[in-house]
Write a protein that holds these residues in place. Structure first.
Motif, PDB file in Angstrom:
ATOM      1  N   THR A 234       6.654 -11.589  -6.766  1.00 24.00           N
ATOM      2  CA  THR A 234       7.377 -11.440  -8.019  1.00 24.00           C
ATOM      3  C   THR A 234       6.720 -10.392  -8.904  1.00 24.00           C
ATOM      4  N   PHE A 235       7.389 -10.062  -9.974  1.00 28.13           N
ATOM      5  CA  PHE A 235       6.887  -9.038 -10.889  1.00 28.13           C
ATOM      6  C   PHE A 235       5.526  -9.437 -11.470  1.00 28.13           C
ATOM      7  N   GLU A 236       5.362 -10.710 -11.814  1.00 30.20           N
ATOM      8  CA  GLU A 236       4.096 -11.167 -12.383  1.00 30.20           C
ATOM      9  C   GLU A 236       2.944 -11.090 -11.382  1.00 30.20           C
ATOM     10  N   ASP A 237       3.283 -11.047 -10.082  1.00 30.21           N
ATOM     11  CA  ASP A 237       2.235 -10.919  -9.058  1.00 30.21           C
ATOM     12  C   ASP A 237       1.555  -9.558  -9.115  1.00 30.21           C
ATOM     13  N   LEU A 238       2.119  -8.635  -9.908  1.00 30.32           N
ATOM     14  CA  LEU A 238       1.475  -7.329 -10.066  1.00 30.32           C
ATOM     15  C   LEU A 238       0.094  -7.474 -10.708  1.00 30.32           C
ATOM     16  N   LEU A 239      -0.130  -8.595 -11.361  1.00 28.52           N
ATOM     17  CA  LEU A 239      -1.438  -8.864 -11.963  1.00 28.52           C
ATOM     18  C   LEU A 239      -2.533  -8.890 -10.902  1.00 28.52           C
ATOM     19  N   GLY A 240      -2.166  -9.211  -9.664  1.00 27.31           N
ATOM     20  CA  GLY A 240      -3.144  -9.310  -8.594  1.00 27.31           C
ATOM     21  C   GLY A 240      -3.474  -7.985  -7.939  1.00 27.31           C
ATOM     22  N   LEU A 241      -2.768  -6.923  -8.319  1.00 27.71           N
ATOM     23  CA  LEU A 241      -3.029  -5.605  -7.735  1.00 27.71           C
ATOM     24  C   LEU A 241      -4.267  -4.972  -8.351  1.00 27.71           C
ATOM     25  N   ASP A 242      -4.981  -4.215  -7.537  1.00 31.36           N
ATOM     26  CA  ASP A 242      -6.119  -3.484  -8.092  1.00 31.36           C
ATOM     27  C   ASP A 242      -5.605  -2.260  -8.857  1.00 31.36           C
ATOM     28  N   ASP A 243      -6.483  -1.644  -9.620  1.00 34.74           N
ATOM     29  CA  ASP A 243      -6.065  -0.528 -10.477  1.00 34.74           C
ATOM     30  C   ASP A 243      -5.460   0.629  -9.680  1.00 34.74           C
ATOM     31  N   LYS A 244      -6.057   0.931  -8.527  1.00 34.82           N
ATOM     32  CA  LYS A 244      -5.550   2.041  -7.713  1.00 34.82           C
ATOM     33  C   LYS A 244      -4.118   1.772  -7.256  1.00 34.82           C
ATOM     34  N   SER A 245      -3.843   0.522  -6.874  1.00 37.26           N
ATOM     35  CA  SER A 245      -2.500   0.163  -6.414  1.00 37.26           C
ATOM     36  C   SER A 245      -1.490   0.258  -7.550  1.00 37.26           C
ATOM     37  N   ILE A 246      -1.899  -0.177  -8.743  1.00 36.78           N
ATOM     38  CA  ILE A 246      -1.020  -0.080  -9.911  1.00 36.78           C
ATOM     39  C   ILE A 246      -0.671   1.380 -10.185  1.00 36.78           C
ATOM     40  N   GLN A 247      -1.651   2.246 -10.075  1.00 40.07           N
ATOM     41  CA  GLN A 247      -1.432   3.672 -10.331  1.00 40.07           C
ATOM     42  C   GLN A 247      -0.477   4.289  -9.314  1.00 40.07           C
ATOM     43  N   VAL A 248      -0.606   3.876  -8.062  1.00 41.49           N
ATOM     44  CA  VAL A 248       0.318   4.357  -7.019  1.00 41.49           C
ATOM     45  C   VAL A 248       1.731   3.868  -7.322  1.00 41.49           C
ATOM     46  N   LEU A 249       1.855   2.609  -7.702  1.00 40.74           N
ATOM     47  CA  LEU A 249       3.157   2.020  -8.016  1.00 40.74           C
ATOM     48  C   LEU A 249       3.826   2.738  -9.186  1.00 40.74           C
ATOM     49  N   LEU A 250       3.063   3.024 -10.230  1.00 38.71           N
ATOM     50  CA  LEU A 250       3.626   3.666 -11.426  1.00 38.71           C
ATOM     51  C   LEU A 250       4.251   5.021 -11.116  1.00 38.71           C
ATOM     52  N   LYS A 251       3.745   5.687 -10.072  1.00 36.19           N
ATOM     53  CA  LYS A 251       4.304   6.987  -9.690  1.00 36.19           C
ATOM     54  C   LYS A 251       5.676   6.851  -9.031  1.00 36.19           C
ATOM     55  N   GLU A 317       4.122  -0.491   3.727  1.00 33.75           N
ATOM     56  CA  GLU A 317       3.789   0.846   4.243  1.00 33.75           C
ATOM     57  C   GLU A 317       2.283   1.110   4.220  1.00 33.75           C
ATOM     58  N   GLY A 318       1.521   0.153   3.681  1.00 34.36           N
ATOM     59  CA  GLY A 318       0.074   0.308   3.640  1.00 34.36           C
ATOM     60  C   GLY A 318      -0.434   1.210   2.526  1.00 34.36           C
ATOM     61  N   LYS A 319       0.427   1.516   1.564  1.00 33.87           N
ATOM     62  CA  LYS A 319       0.034   2.415   0.482  1.00 33.87           C
ATOM     63  C   LYS A 319      -0.661   1.691  -0.660  1.00 33.87           C
ATOM     64  N   ILE A 320      -0.373   0.384  -0.788  1.00 40.99           N
ATOM     65  CA  ILE A 320      -1.072  -0.432  -1.784  1.00 40.99           C
ATOM     66  C   ILE A 320      -1.398  -1.776  -1.149  1.00 40.99           C
ATOM     67  N   MET A 321      -2.293  -2.522  -1.798  1.00 40.70           N
ATOM     68  CA  MET A 321      -2.622  -3.864  -1.324  1.00 40.70           C
ATOM     69  C   MET A 321      -2.004  -4.882  -2.264  1.00 40.70           C
ATOM     70  N   LEU A 322      -1.218  -5.788  -1.680  1.00 42.35           N
ATOM     71  CA  LEU A 322      -0.562  -6.814  -2.480  1.00 42.35           C
ATOM     72  C   LEU A 322      -1.354  -8.105  -2.406  1.00 42.35           C
ATOM     73  N   GLN A 325      -0.003 -15.379  -4.211  1.00 44.12           N
ATOM     74  CA  GLN A 325      -0.495 -16.754  -4.101  1.00 44.12           C
ATOM     75  C   GLN A 325      -1.801 -16.815  -3.323  1.00 44.12           C
ATOM     76  N   ASN A 326      -2.727 -15.957  -3.687  1.00 41.51           N
ATOM     77  CA  ASN A 326      -4.048 -15.900  -3.048  1.00 41.51           C
ATOM     78  C   ASN A 326      -4.025 -15.403  -1.613  1.00 41.51           C
ATOM     79  N   GLU A 327      -2.874 -14.942  -1.143  1.00 42.66           N
ATOM     80  CA  GLU A 327      -2.798 -14.362   0.201  1.00 42.66           C
ATOM     81  C   GLU A 327      -2.731 -12.860   0.057  1.00 42.66           C
ATOM     82  N   GLN A 328      -3.579 -12.125   0.774  1.00 42.45           N
ATOM     83  CA  GLN A 328      -3.565 -10.668   0.684  1.00 42.45           C
ATOM     84  C   GLN A 328      -3.062 -10.056   1.972  1.00 42.45           C
ATOM     85  N   PHE A 329      -2.336  -8.957   1.837  1.00 36.11           N
ATOM     86  CA  PHE A 329      -1.879  -8.225   3.010  1.00 36.11           C
ATOM     87  C   PHE A 329      -1.641  -6.787   2.628  1.00 36.11           C
ATOM     88  N   VAL A 330      -1.608  -5.904   3.641  1.00 33.09           N
ATOM     89  CA  VAL A 330      -1.367  -4.489   3.360  1.00 33.09           C
ATOM     90  C   VAL A 330      -0.172  -4.024   4.144  1.00 33.09           C
TER      91      VAL A 330
END
Length: 330
Positions: A234-251, A317-322, A325-330
């Motif tokens: 969900t949109f609120e799960d963006l809180l779990g992204l690291d800064d680099k991933s957020i920056q990629v997403l914003l582009k 696509e492996g461009k960011i890490m999501l 619910q405490n589960e991580q995947f790329v």
């Protein structure tokens, strides 16, 4: 005149034939054959016209000299492979170029390896070895990897001791496997539905309807509801992204969609987004949010779903890490 190897003749023939005909021939070659011929082609600086003519004439002569029927075609082809590529390379090519009678059906070739392994796990090791022996090496390796460790060695030993098996037996096994898979919702080796599909659908519904459906599921199947939630993003799960991933997403998202989505976001998520923007861009976005005024909840949710789907795609696509619910995947 220099005697040319079979590979060089094949390379010259491909280069000097009609382009459409050459393209058709290349389509029928496997990757190894293309690689071998490609290496030979790279060595050719120029092709004398008399050499090209001689190879074309030799090719046509050999075709015309053949009778209307080729007896023992499979054996003949294997001999040709040995002469052209050597025994070791020919054996590899033979595995991927067996005659139709020895090839697995389309079902076994296209069926998901994990699903097939789960179904074969219920069969006798001898049956499993028969099925695996009629697959190409790559697919068989994948299936073996998904089998329980305790039966892997048994299956391998049985495969090693297999003699030639009547193709009809293999076909019968394939029919039974296909019927069993279809009975549990698998068609052509692809599962219909499943928790992943439900999570994807719910991700794209508006939040109200999504919550209602999940609550109904939770009432009768709490474990299933939890599995669905773990796969949702969900949109609120963006809180779990690291800064680099957020920056990629914003582009990848527009300022309009971002403004609309943030209108209904938590303060912590807003700050997460602002902190990954330039000072000037963050200031402009804050001003846009303040000037926006009241907006429909449905419009906010659509914006949030759109961004969440973009984030999920980038994760796949492996461009960011999501992180869900405490589960991580790329």
């Amino acid at each position: 005149m220099e005697e040319l190897s079979g590979i060089r003749k094949a390379a010259i023939l491909l280069l000097t034939m009609d382009e459409e005909l050459s393209a058709q021939v290349i389509k029928d070659l496997d990757e190894d054959e293309i690689d071998v011929i490609g290496q030979e082609i790279s060595k050719l600086d120029s092709i004398p016209k008399d050499v090209a003519t001689r190879i074309h004439e030799e090719f046509m002569r050999k075709v015309q000299d053949k009778s209307n029927f080729i007896v023992a075609g499979a054996q003949r082809f294997r001999v040709l492979l040995n002469k052209t590529f050597g025994e070791e390379k020919a054996e590899q090519l033979w595995e991927s170029a067996k005659t139709y009678e020895e090839k697995p059906s389309k079902f076994l070739k296209t069926c998901d390896s994990r699903i097939l392994a789960n179904m074969l796990n219920k069969e006798h090791p001898q049956t499993i070895s028969l099925v695996l022996s009629n697959m190409d090496i790559k697919k068989a390796t994948e299936v073996v990897g998904f089998l329980p460790v305790k039966i892997q060695s048994d299956v391998m030993m049985r495969m090693a001791n297999l003699e030639k098996v009547d193709r009809k037996i293999i076909e019968e096994i394939e029919v039974v496997l296909k019927e069993q898979l279809e009975s549990i919702g698998v068609v052509d080796g692809r599962r219909l539905g499943g928790v992943e599909v439900v999570a994807s659908i719910l991700n794209q519904l508006d939040r109200t309807l999504e919550s209602e459906i999940l609550e109904k599921i939770e009432e009768t199947k709490p474990d299933l509801a939890e599995r669905i939630k773990q796969l949702m993003f969900t949109f609120e799960d963006l809180l779990g992204l690291d800064d680099k991933s957020i920056q990629v997403l914003l582009k990848e998202i527009s300022s309009e969609d971002l403004s609309m989505a943030l209108k209904g976001a938590s303060e912590s998520l807003k700050e997460k987004i602002f902190s990954n923007m330039s000072e000037r861009a963050a200031k402009m976005l804050r001003e846009d949010l303040e000037a926006m005024g009241p907006v429909r909840v449905s419009d906010v949710e659509k914006g949030q779903v759109k961004i969440a789907m973009i984030a999920k795609k980038l994760g796949e696509e492996g461009k960011i890490m999501l992180s869900v619910q405490n589960e991580q995947f790329v």
